[in-house]
Write an enzyme that holds these catalytic residues in place. Sequence first.
Site, mmCIF file in Angstrom:
data_model
loop_
_atom_site.group_PDB
_atom_site.id
_atom_site.type_symbol
_atom_site.label_atom_id
_atom_site.label_comp_id
_atom_site.label_asym_id
_atom_site.label_seq_id
_atom_site.Cartn_x
_atom_site.Cartn_y
_atom_site.Cartn_z
ATOM 1 N N CYS A 308 0.855 -1.196 0.000
ATOM 2 C CA CYS A 308 0.000 0.000 0.000
ATOM 3 C C CYS A 308 0.882 1.235 0.000
ATOM 4 O O CYS A 308 1.931 1.234 0.649
ATOM 5 C CB CYS A 308 -0.825 0.056 1.287
ATOM 6 S SG CYS A 308 -2.394 -0.727 1.138
ATOM 7 N N GLU A 342 1.300 -4.335 -5.397
ATOM 8 C CA GLU A 342 0.170 -5.238 -5.223
ATOM 9 C C GLU A 342 -1.053 -4.642 -5.916
ATOM 10 O O GLU A 342 -1.218 -3.425 -5.940
ATOM 11 C CB GLU A 342 -0.087 -5.396 -3.714
ATOM 12 C CG GLU A 342 -0.622 -6.742 -3.348
ATOM 13 C CD GLU A 342 -0.741 -6.914 -1.850
ATOM 14 O OE1 GLU A 342 0.280 -6.744 -1.138
ATOM 15 O OE2 GLU A 342 -1.859 -7.205 -1.393
HETATM 16 C C1 LIG Z 1 -0.714 -0.425 -4.515
HETATM 17 C C2 LIG Z 1 -1.530 0.714 -3.921
HETATM 18 O O1 LIG Z 1 -1.384 1.031 -2.788
HETATM 19 S S1 LIG Z 1 -2.654 1.555 -4.922
HETATM 20 C C3 LIG Z 1 -3.219 2.849 -3.895
HETATM 21 C C4 LIG Z 1 -2.461 4.109 -4.085
HETATM 22 N N1 LIG Z 1 -2.769 5.014 -2.984
HETATM 23 C C5 LIG Z 1 -3.869 5.788 -2.928
HETATM 24 O O2 LIG Z 1 -4.707 5.802 -3.816
HETATM 25 C C6 LIG Z 1 -4.040 6.603 -1.668
HETATM 26 C C7 LIG Z 1 -4.447 8.023 -1.972
HETATM 27 N N2 LIG Z 1 -3.517 8.641 -2.932
HETATM 28 C C8 LIG Z 1 -2.271 8.979 -2.577
HETATM 29 O O3 LIG Z 1 -1.827 8.757 -1.470
HETATM 30 C C9 LIG Z 1 -1.436 9.690 -3.611
HETATM 31 O O4 LIG Z 1 -2.277 10.218 -4.594
HETATM 32 C C10 LIG Z 1 -0.375 8.785 -4.304
HETATM 33 C C11 LIG Z 1 0.490 8.077 -3.282
HETATM 34 C C12 LIG Z 1 -1.040 7.732 -5.187
HETATM 35 C C13 LIG Z 1 0.503 9.697 -5.175
HETATM 36 O O5 LIG Z 1 1.137 10.595 -4.284
HETATM 37 P P1 LIG Z 1 1.656 12.034 -4.707
HETATM 38 O O6 LIG Z 1 2.622 12.453 -3.657
HETATM 39 O O7 LIG Z 1 0.558 12.947 -5.015
HETATM 40 O O8 LIG Z 1 2.444 11.640 -6.052
HETATM 41 P P2 LIG Z 1 3.304 12.582 -7.002
HETATM 42 O O9 LIG Z 1 3.296 13.995 -6.547
HETATM 43 O O10 LIG Z 1 4.631 11.927 -7.179
HETATM 44 O O11 LIG Z 1 2.462 12.484 -8.354
HETATM 45 C C14 LIG Z 1 2.396 11.300 -9.081
HETATM 46 C C15 LIG Z 1 1.569 11.518 -10.330
HETATM 47 O O12 LIG Z 1 0.195 11.492 -10.005
HETATM 48 C C16 LIG Z 1 -0.437 12.692 -10.444
HETATM 49 N N3 LIG Z 1 -1.447 13.053 -9.447
HETATM 50 C C17 LIG Z 1 -1.310 13.069 -8.099
HETATM 51 N N4 LIG Z 1 -2.480 13.460 -7.537
HETATM 52 C C18 LIG Z 1 -3.333 13.680 -8.563
HETATM 53 C C19 LIG Z 1 -4.686 14.090 -8.625
HETATM 54 N N5 LIG Z 1 -5.386 14.363 -7.521
HETATM 55 N N6 LIG Z 1 -5.262 14.197 -9.838
HETATM 56 C C20 LIG Z 1 -4.575 13.924 -10.975
HETATM 57 N N7 LIG Z 1 -3.276 13.526 -10.975
HETATM 58 C C21 LIG Z 1 -2.682 13.407 -9.788
HETATM 59 C C22 LIG Z 1 0.671 13.712 -10.491
HETATM 60 O O13 LIG Z 1 0.363 14.775 -11.353
HETATM 61 C C23 LIG Z 1 1.813 12.859 -10.983
HETATM 62 O O14 LIG Z 1 1.699 12.652 -12.376
HETATM 63 P P3 LIG Z 1 2.834 13.259 -13.358
HETATM 64 O O15 LIG Z 1 4.115 12.640 -12.895
HETATM 65 O O16 LIG Z 1 2.414 12.773 -14.704
HETATM 66 O O17 LIG Z 1 2.799 14.734 -13.184
#
Ligand SMILES: CC(=O)SCCNC(=O)CCNC(=O)[C@H](O)C(C)(C)COP(=O)(O)OP(=O)(O)OC[C@H]1O[C@@H](n2cnc3c(N)ncnc32)[C@H](O)[C@@H]1OP(=O)(O)O
Length: 448
Positions: A308, A342
């Site tokens: 996760c 995962e």
């Molecule tokens: C295996 C698993 O655990 S799947 C579950 C993943 N976790 C979740 O869904 C929990 C909630 N989400 C989060 O915690 C976060 O959104 C994460 C961990 C998925 C990404 O974390 P961030 O710190 O925002 O990531 P980061 O800043 O490196 O951005 C990654 C990419 O996602 C995009 N992104 C992040 N948030 C958003 C959003 N709200 N809307 C659209 N794109 C987004 C970014 O623009 C970036 O894309 P790019 O590289 O093409 O510009």
Amino acid sequence: MAEGRDEDVRPPARQQGGASTSQPTFEPGQKATCLASFDGQQHMVEIIDRRVERGDFIYYVHYTDRDRRLDEWVTAEKLGVWALTPRPSLARADTLPTVSLGGDLLSPTGDVNNLKVTRRLKRKYEETHHLPVDEHGGDHGHDKEHHPPRVKNIQVVEFGRYEMDTWYYSPYPEPYASVNKLYLCEYTLKYFRKKKTLLRHLAKLDIRHPPGDEIYRSPPPPPGQPNYTGGAVTKPPISVFEVDGKKAKVYCQNLCLLSKLFLDHKTLYYDVDPFLFYVMCERDQHGYHMVGYFSKEKSCMEDYNLACILTLPAYQRKGYGKFLIAFAYELSRREGRVGTPERPLSDLGTVSFRSYWTRVLLEQLRNVKGDVSIKEMSDATMIRAQDIVETLQGLGLIKYWKGTHLIHADPRVVQEHWAKYAHQRVIEVDPACLHWQPLPTTTARKRP
Ligand SMILES: CC(=O)SCCNC(=O)CCNC(=O)[C@H](O)C(C)(C)COP(=O)(O)OP(=O)(O)OC[C@H]1O[C@@H](n2cnc3c(N)ncnc32)[C@H](O)[C@@H]1OP(=O)(O)O
């Protein structure tokens, strides 16, 4: 035309449970239209729950074409009866799994007018029309008993210097589960109903970091450069702690409860012993402020290098998610095993991994001279072959020929794609700052 096809699917317009308006009432499980607060447009919703507020019903709705974090309470005025009228797309045989059922139309709630629908047909219809797949069908291993309630309980958390709106339900124990706002200690992740109790806890607390080993420590800012203040410096001092679910059980359970507020499909809350948690913090003079984490199974039979991942909303979209992903692959490199996250991935997880894989693979292809195989790419990046194939397919850089995938990296096309990534802000993982060695078996690891 088959009987019933043209009829509107209307809820009974009757008053119930003390509600006083002349609006039609809706039942949980019913479909309706709703004026969404996120874009001001009409969307189809499913009524999840309802309650009476000031004499009228208000409804908890799920937008069927959106992620559940957009679920919300709305007043009846925003809702409309969802009428099923024939649309050209619905009449197409290729999108209508019900044609074999005597031409009768499957209603959006899954009932065929006076006919039985098989589970397979219902699922196919839901998928074709982007309706939520029946959640008791086990798409993500959930069943009726284990699927958490769908109405969000805690609305806001205060965490360090941030207040964050939550996204999903999380199974905090009562009475904490029923508060509107929860106060969290950012060092121990303990939770409180009142701010003054949190402040008393902080006054007695003598640690200001997660309860584990600091395995990664980026250098402090160069002399003369101000400490990171949340945006002024592109490279904040970062530390990553490895926290053992067995040794710091309560902390890790609290971490899972916190992350469930932002992760819809999370099912692990209490059985944390088999996991290691890599907690990323920003450092300043006050302590180590958690910004996100990922978990990893200590001993995993699959290729998973990450279970996760979460970046707390206050810190999202700054590159921390991709840092955590890169960190997981750096651990894989030290273990000498390719890795993959995962499944299932959330929508944001998909975007983040796709972006990480694309950037890393394009970087490889820019530097490679001559032909390169998928195996060589995988060895160089620790990315699983299947993820490489899917990513390069999306970029049009792979061909399928005589039963094999062949990388076809036209330098011009690579450069075109790279132009989108060249100016991205990336927080690199510096291998020199990582003090971590795997033992031959990942279940028992000796500290470096
Ligand atoms: C295996 C698993 O655990 S799947 C579950 C993943 N976790 C979740 O869904 C929990 C909630 N989400 C989060 O915690 C976060 O959104 C994460 C961990 C998925 C990404 O974390 P961030 O710190 O925002 O990531 P980061 O800043 O490196 O951005 C990654 C990419 O996602 C995009 N992104 C992040 N948030 C958003 C959003 N709200 N809307 C659209 N794109 C987004 C970014 O623009 C970036 O894309 P790019 O590289 O093409 O510009």
